[in-house]
Design a protein around this motif. Sequence first.
Motif, short mmCIF file in Angstrom:
data_model
loop_
_atom_site.label_atom_id
_atom_site.label_comp_id
_atom_site.label_asym_id
_atom_site.label_seq_id
_atom_site.Cartn_x
_atom_site.Cartn_y
_atom_site.Cartn_z
N TRP A 240 -6.28 0.14 -7.25
CA TRP A 240 -5.89 0.12 -5.62
C TRP A 240 -7.43 -0.12 -5.04
O TRP A 240 -7.84 -0.62 -4.34
CB TRP A 240 -5.27 1.57 -5.37
N PHE B 124 0.85 -1.35 -0.02
CA PHE B 124 -0.42 -0.04 0.02
C PHE B 124 1.03 1.08 -0.22
O PHE B 124 0.50 1.97 -0.81
CB PHE B 124 -0.25 -0.18 1.30
N MET C 170 2.37 2.06 -2.94
CA MET C 170 1.23 3.10 -4.61
C MET C 170 0.89 4.38 -3.72
O MET C 170 1.04 5.06 -4.84
CB MET C 170 0.36 1.60 -4.21
N ARG D 12 -8.99 -3.76 -5.67
CA ARG D 12 -7.34 -4.26 -4.76
C ARG D 12 -6.69 -5.88 -5.66
O ARG D 12 -7.01 -7.27 -5.45
CB ARG D 12 -8.13 -5.16 -3.04
#
Length: 188
Positions: A68, A11, A14, A71
Motif C-alpha cells: 500500500w 484500495f 486491501m 503503491r
Amino acid sequence: MMEPFKVRFKFTQMLKIFWYGSMLTVVCTILFSIGFVEDGGGVIIFQLIGALGLLFFIPLLIFLFFAWVLRRAAFIISEEGITDKTQLYSSGLVKWNEIERMTIGCRHEVTFLTVELYHSDVFREKANPTKRLYFSLTETLSSEQIQIDVSRLAISEEDLISQFEKYSKGRFNRENITENTGWTYDVI
C-alpha cells in the motif's frame, strides 16, 4: 517493445484485508499470551494456535503495508508473460510459453484467474524453497493450477482479457480464456 501493463490492488480490498488481519493478529496475541498468565495443561494449545497465527498474520500485514505505501503493482502483464504479486507467496513471473491454458471464472463470489502450465514441476523447481513448499501444499490440497484472485485487482475482467490478448499476441483471447475449467462457476 511495449511497456508492461501494471495493475494495482483495489484500495478497499486491501483496507478490508488489513483490518481483518489486524484483528486476527490481536486475537492470536491474546491466545499466545494466555499461557503466560494462566496455569494448566490445555493452555499450551492456545499458545501454539496463537504462535502459528502470529507467524502467518504478521508477515501478511507487513506485505500489505508495504504494498500500500509503495503503491506496488499487484499484477503485471508484459510481452514476456504475467507476473503475479497478489499474495505473499505468489507465483511470480510465468512466461507465455509456459502457460497451457488460462480461464477466468467466479467461485463463491470471488473471481479467479486459473493458469494451467505445461510443466508445473519444472516451474516449481525454479522457485525458491519457500515458494516451492507453498506450491507443493497447494498441489496436495487442490490442484497444480495457479489460482490468482483477480477480484482484488483494480481492473475489470474485460480489460484484463484485452490486455492478455494484446501482450500474448492474440494467443489468449476472449474465446479461449473463459472456458470452464470444471470447478469454476458463473463463467464471465
